[in-house]
Scaffold this motif. Structure first.
Motif, PDB file in Angstrom:
ATOM      1  N   VAL A  87       0.820  -1.226   0.000  1.00 43.26           N
ATOM      2  CA  VAL A  87       0.000   0.000   0.000  1.00 43.26           C
ATOM      3  C   VAL A  87       0.850   1.270   0.000  1.00 43.26           C
ATOM      4  N   ARG A  88       2.165   1.110   0.209  1.00 41.09           N
ATOM      5  CA  ARG A  88       3.071   2.267   0.173  1.00 41.09           C
ATOM      6  C   ARG A  88       3.562   2.568  -1.241  1.00 41.09           C
ATOM      7  N   ALA A  89       3.204   1.736  -2.214  1.00 39.29           N
ATOM      8  CA  ALA A  89       3.758   1.858  -3.567  1.00 39.29           C
ATOM      9  C   ALA A  89       2.659   2.186  -4.578  1.00 39.29           C
ATOM     10  N   PHE A 118       3.222  -2.575  16.549  1.00 39.19           N
ATOM     11  CA  PHE A 118       3.991  -3.283  17.575  1.00 39.19           C
ATOM     12  C   PHE A 118       3.975  -2.386  18.800  1.00 39.19           C
ATOM     13  N   LEU A 119       4.267  -2.977  19.958  1.00 32.51           N
ATOM     14  CA  LEU A 119       4.341  -2.167  21.180  1.00 32.51           C
ATOM     15  C   LEU A 119       5.722  -1.534  21.273  1.00 32.51           C
ATOM     16  N   CYS A 120       5.788  -0.250  21.548  1.00 34.48           N
ATOM     17  CA  CYS A 120       7.094   0.396  21.746  1.00 34.48           C
ATOM     18  C   CYS A 120       6.911   1.737  22.460  1.00 34.48           C
ATOM     19  N   PRO A 121       7.703   1.980  23.501  1.00 37.40           N
ATOM     20  CA  PRO A 121       7.634   3.293  24.137  1.00 37.40           C
ATOM     21  C   PRO A 121       8.090   4.386  23.174  1.00 37.40           C
ATOM     22  N   LEU A 125      11.280   4.546  20.277  1.00 34.39           N
ATOM     23  CA  LEU A 125      10.806   4.361  18.900  1.00 34.39           C
ATOM     24  C   LEU A 125      11.759   5.081  17.937  1.00 34.39           C
ATOM     25  N   SER A 126      12.302   4.379  16.954  1.00 34.99           N
ATOM     26  CA  SER A 126      13.201   5.055  16.012  1.00 34.99           C
ATOM     27  C   SER A 126      12.376   5.953  15.084  1.00 34.99           C
ATOM     28  N   PHE A 127      13.052   6.906  14.468  1.00 34.41           N
ATOM     29  CA  PHE A 127      12.341   7.813  13.549  1.00 34.41           C
ATOM     30  C   PHE A 127      11.710   6.999  12.424  1.00 34.41           C
ATOM     31  N   THR A 214      -6.208 -12.914  16.210  1.00 35.58           N
ATOM     32  CA  THR A 214      -5.615 -11.957  15.263  1.00 35.58           C
ATOM     33  C   THR A 214      -4.149 -11.686  15.607  1.00 35.58           C
ATOM     34  N   GLU A 215      -3.410 -11.284  14.584  1.00 39.67           N
ATOM     35  CA  GLU A 215      -2.017 -10.864  14.769  1.00 39.67           C
ATOM     36  C   GLU A 215      -1.959  -9.629  15.680  1.00 39.67           C
ATOM     37  N   GLY A 216      -2.951  -8.755  15.530  1.00 41.99           N
ATOM     38  CA  GLY A 216      -2.997  -7.554  16.360  1.00 41.99           C
ATOM     39  C   GLY A 216      -3.016  -7.904  17.839  1.00 41.99           C
ATOM     40  N   LEU A 217      -3.850  -8.860  18.200  1.00 39.98           N
ATOM     41  CA  LEU A 217      -3.948  -9.238  19.617  1.00 39.98           C
ATOM     42  C   LEU A 217      -2.659  -9.935  20.068  1.00 39.98           C
ATOM     43  N   ARG A 219       0.313  -9.417  18.999  1.00 37.87           N
ATOM     44  CA  ARG A 219       1.390  -8.435  19.152  1.00 37.87           C
ATOM     45  C   ARG A 219       1.153  -7.457  20.287  1.00 37.87           C
ATOM     46  N   LEU A 220      -0.126  -7.105  20.518  1.00 36.44           N
ATOM     47  CA  LEU A 220      -0.412  -5.973  21.403  1.00 36.44           C
ATOM     48  C   LEU A 220      -1.117  -6.343  22.694  1.00 36.44           C
ATOM     49  N   GLY A 221      -1.527  -7.603  22.787  1.00 37.60           N
ATOM     50  CA  GLY A 221      -2.332  -7.999  23.948  1.00 37.60           C
ATOM     51  C   GLY A 221      -1.573  -7.942  25.265  1.00 37.60           C
ATOM     52  N   SER A 289      14.059  -3.501  25.893  1.00 37.73           N
ATOM     53  CA  SER A 289      14.722  -3.011  24.683  1.00 37.73           C
ATOM     54  C   SER A 289      13.756  -2.247  23.808  1.00 37.73           C
ATOM     55  N   ALA A 290      14.290  -1.645  22.746  1.00 39.51           N
ATOM     56  CA  ALA A 290      13.439  -0.904  21.819  1.00 39.51           C
ATOM     57  C   ALA A 290      12.500  -1.844  21.085  1.00 39.51           C
ATOM     58  N   LYS A 291      13.021  -2.983  20.655  1.00 39.61           N
ATOM     59  CA  LYS A 291      12.202  -3.919  19.878  1.00 39.61           C
ATOM     60  C   LYS A 291      11.474  -4.845  20.829  1.00 39.61           C
ATOM     61  N   LEU A 292      10.191  -4.654  20.982  1.00 37.08           N
ATOM     62  CA  LEU A 292       9.439  -5.402  21.991  1.00 37.08           C
ATOM     63  C   LEU A 292       8.621  -6.485  21.350  1.00 37.08           C
TER      64      LEU A 292
HETATM   65  C1  HXC Z   1      10.288  -1.218  17.708  1.00 37.49           C
HETATM   66  C2  HXC Z   1      10.331  -1.789  15.476  1.00 37.49           C
HETATM   67  C3  HXC Z   1       9.670  -3.003  15.744  1.00 37.49           C
HETATM   68  C4  HXC Z   1       9.333  -3.286  17.113  1.00 37.49           C
HETATM   69  C5  HXC Z   1      10.046  -2.903  13.619  1.00 37.49           C
HETATM   70  N1  HXC Z   1      10.531  -1.782  14.144  1.00 37.49           N
HETATM   71  N2  HXC Z   1       9.503  -3.660  14.571  1.00 37.49           N
HETATM   72  N3  HXC Z   1      10.633  -0.898  16.436  1.00 37.49           N
HETATM   73  N4  HXC Z   1       9.647  -2.367  18.050  1.00 37.49           N
HETATM   74  N5  HXC Z   1       8.723  -4.404  17.430  1.00 37.49           N
HETATM   75  C6  HXC Z   1      11.229  -0.719  13.449  1.00 37.49           C
HETATM   76  C7  HXC Z   1      12.453  -1.233  12.706  1.00 37.49           C
HETATM   77  O1  HXC Z   1      13.575  -1.346  13.556  1.00 37.49           O
HETATM   78  C8  HXC Z   1      12.655  -0.169  11.639  1.00 37.49           C
HETATM   79  O2  HXC Z   1      13.274   0.983  12.156  1.00 37.49           O
HETATM   80  C9  HXC Z   1      11.232   0.221  11.299  1.00 37.49           C
HETATM   81  O3  HXC Z   1      10.415  -0.188  12.411  1.00 37.49           O
HETATM   82  C10 HXC Z   1      10.718  -0.466  10.043  1.00 37.49           C
HETATM   83  O4  HXC Z   1      10.871  -1.865  10.222  1.00 37.49           O
HETATM   84  P1  HXC Z   1      10.888  -2.879   8.983  1.00 37.49           P
HETATM   85  O5  HXC Z   1      10.916  -4.253   9.541  1.00 37.49           O
HETATM   86  O6  HXC Z   1      11.919  -2.474   7.998  1.00 37.49           O
HETATM   87  O7  HXC Z   1       9.465  -2.520   8.313  1.00 37.49           O
HETATM   88  P2  HXC Z   1       8.557  -3.348   7.332  1.00 37.49           P
HETATM   89  O8  HXC Z   1       9.288  -4.532   6.760  1.00 37.49           O
HETATM   90  O9  HXC Z   1       7.941  -2.392   6.420  1.00 37.49           O
HETATM   91  O10 HXC Z   1       7.442  -3.973   8.335  1.00 37.49           O
HETATM   92  C11 HXC Z   1       6.478  -3.187   8.948  1.00 37.49           C
HETATM   93  C12 HXC Z   1       6.208  -3.609  10.406  1.00 37.49           C
HETATM   94  C13 HXC Z   1       5.979  -5.140  10.492  1.00 37.49           C
HETATM   95  C14 HXC Z   1       5.009  -2.838  10.898  1.00 37.49           C
HETATM   96  C15 HXC Z   1       7.412  -3.242  11.226  1.00 37.49           C
HETATM   97  O11 HXC Z   1       5.813  -5.525  11.824  1.00 37.49           O
HETATM   98  C16 HXC Z   1       4.826  -5.604   9.668  1.00 37.49           C
HETATM   99  O12 HXC Z   1       4.969  -5.858   8.466  1.00 37.49           O
HETATM  100  N6  HXC Z   1       3.608  -5.715  10.244  1.00 37.49           N
HETATM  101  C17 HXC Z   1       2.374  -6.150   9.498  1.00 37.49           C
HETATM  102  C18 HXC Z   1       1.496  -7.015  10.347  1.00 37.49           C
HETATM  103  C19 HXC Z   1       1.010  -6.335  11.599  1.00 37.49           C
HETATM  104  O13 HXC Z   1       1.701  -5.496  12.193  1.00 37.49           O
HETATM  105  N7  HXC Z   1      -0.199  -6.728  12.033  1.00 37.49           N
HETATM  106  C20 HXC Z   1      -0.804  -6.219  13.232  1.00 37.49           C
HETATM  107  C21 HXC Z   1      -1.734  -5.140  12.912  1.00 37.49           C
HETATM  108  S1  HXC Z   1      -2.618  -4.858  14.396  1.00 37.49           S
HETATM  109  P3  HXC Z   1      14.879   1.250  12.011  1.00 37.49           P
HETATM  110  O14 HXC Z   1      15.091   2.567  12.670  1.00 37.49           O
HETATM  111  O15 HXC Z   1      15.554   0.111  12.732  1.00 37.49           O
HETATM  112  O16 HXC Z   1      15.160   1.258  10.538  1.00 37.49           O
HETATM  113  C22 HXC Z   1      -3.026  -3.319  14.591  1.00 37.49           C
HETATM  114  C23 HXC Z   1      -3.889  -3.117  15.824  1.00 37.49           C
HETATM  115  C24 HXC Z   1      -4.130  -1.677  16.177  1.00 37.49           C
HETATM  116  O17 HXC Z   1      -2.724  -2.481  13.836  1.00 37.49           O
HETATM  117  C25 HXC Z   1      -4.957  -1.482  17.433  1.00 37.49           C
HETATM  118  C26 HXC Z   1      -4.947  -2.543  18.454  1.00 37.49           C
HETATM  119  C27 HXC Z   1      -5.836  -2.300  19.686  1.00 37.49           C
END
Ligand code: HXC
Ligand code: NAP
Length: 292
Positions: A87-89, A118-121, A125-127, A214-217, A219-221, A289-292
């Motif tokens: 969706v970014r393209a 994903f969960l992250c303070p 959180l990186s830019f 769901t993946e959302g739950l 990751r975030l539950g 850590s940053a990556k949770l």
């Molecule tokens: C902190 C993280 C991270 C984590 C990735 N990043 N995961 N930072 N904690 N767990 C950082 C990376 O280090 C990187 O920054 C930047 O995010 C981009 O990461 P990439 O892996 O290169 O991105 P990409 O391949 O585009 O993947 C996107 C993604 C991935 C969001 C990071 O998890 C994904 O594809 N998710 C899709 C599925 C998903 O998330 N489903 C759940 C939806 S639920 P740096 O600085 O290192 O380059 C939902 C619920 C909402 O939305 C409400 C719930 C109540």
């Protein structure tokens, strides 16, 4: 007491289904569903197809949407076109929409369900992490809506449902990236409803609460015990399921909602009203850590 509609945890179709709405509610319609290969998007595709709709399901992973389309067609007998697209393209979106129009001749409904989270303070959180979530959720929703508008909706009308969240209503910890991204989508819903309404395009948001299977739950539950307690103390005292979300999306996408536009329909059993915003959890996570 309402009877809970059936659901299965995995990305599989329902073994049994009893129609609550008229089975031909979406007869002859075509829906384009981003994130339709898994979780909530998969169930939306299934429920739409069980109501006569043909679907196009898109996400980045071709194997995922191919497998999903196979299951959906087998369970419902309706056609489903699986396409790989980010969706970014914008160029890839244009190609996918062209292919869908070639296959079905029209698109009536757009469901923007693709998201990343994903969960992250905030302090960890990186830019790029913040930017990535905004790019998928907010900019992705605009990109796909804009392409659908240009290629079909502006001349034929249409319906858009954006899947958002309740995160920003109270400012959830560890979720500044997704909360901002989804709040911007809700704003987009209102802007586009106003701007595109005269062309017979309805635009609404649907904000789910915690949804099982769901993946959302996953990751975030957070810790299971904590989640169960919060859910039990919420108004309906349970999580929602994917079928319940799909039924509400079906309502918004169908002629039943013909005079509904520009709203955010919260489908969360009242959870956002009572879920605690647990600052202690943030302290614990920040020290890891940053990556949770
Ligand atoms: C902190 C993280 C991270 C984590 C990735 N990043 N995961 N930072 N904690 N767990 C950082 C990376 O280090 C990187 O920054 C930047 O995010 C981009 O990461 P990439 O892996 O290169 O991105 P990409 O391949 O585009 O993947 C996107 C993604 C991935 C969001 C990071 O998890 C994904 O594809 N998710 C899709 C599925 C998903 O998330 N489903 C759940 C939806 S639920 P740096 O600085 O290192 O380059 C939902 C619920 C909402 O939305 C409400 C719930 C109540
Ligand atoms: P999910 O299964 O991970 O759904 C997200 C989908 O988006 C995946 O199919 C993924 O497929 C696709 N996607 C991700 N990035 C993409 C990109 N850049 N381009 C195209 N497709 C992309 O998670 P879910 O929990 O069912 O969530 C579905 C929707 O509900 C999301 O909008 C989410 O924010 C919302 N929501 C969920 C909950 C919940 O409790 N689960 C609560 C509130 C809101 P690929 O990886 O193949 O691209």
């Amino acid at each position: 007491m309402d009877q809970l509609p059936p659901d299965v945890e995995e990305d599989d179709c329902l073994p049994d289904y009893r129609h609550l709405f008229c089975p031909d509610l979406l007869q002859g319609k075509v829906a384009f569903i981003t994130g339709g290969g898994s979780g909530i998007g998969f169930r939306i595709a299934e429920i739409f197809m069980r109501h006569g709709c043909r679907t196009v399901i898109v996400s980045r992973s071709l194997p995922r949407v191919l497998m999903a389309a196979k299951k959906l067609t087998a369970a419902t007998g309706q056609r489903c076109l699986p396409l790989s697209m980010d969706v970014r393209a914008p160029a890839a979106i244009m190609a996918a929409v062209d292919q869908a129009l070639k296959e079905f001749g029209k698109i009536d409904i757009l469901i923007n369900c693709a998201a990343g989270n994903f969960l992250c303070p905030a302090s960890a959180l990186s830019f790029n992490a913040f930017k990535t979530v905004v790019e998928i959720d907010t900019i992705g929703t605009f990109n796909v809506s804009r392409v659908l508008y240009e290629k079909f909706f502006q001349d034929h009308g249409g319906v858009i449902v954006n899947i958002t969240a309740t995160l920003s209503l109270r400012g959830q910890v560890l979720q500044v990236h997704a909360g901002c991204a989804k709040a911007a989508v809700d704003a987009m819903t209102r802007h586009l409803a106003v701007e595109w309404g005269p062309q017979n395009i309805r635009v609404n948001s649907l904000a789910p609460g915690p949804i099982s299977g769901t993946e959302g739950l996953r990751r975030l539950g957070g810790p299971q015990a904590r989640l169960s307690k919060m859910v039990l103390e919420s108004p309906l005292q349970r999580m929602g399921n994917k079928t319940e979300i799909a039924h509400s999306v079906l309502y918004l996408a169908s002629p039943l909602a013909s005079y509904v536009t520009g709203i955010v329909l919260v489908v969360d059993g009242g959870c956002w009203l009572t879920f605690p915003n647990d600052i202690k959890q943030l302290m614990n996570l920040e020290s890891t850590s940053a990556k949770l």
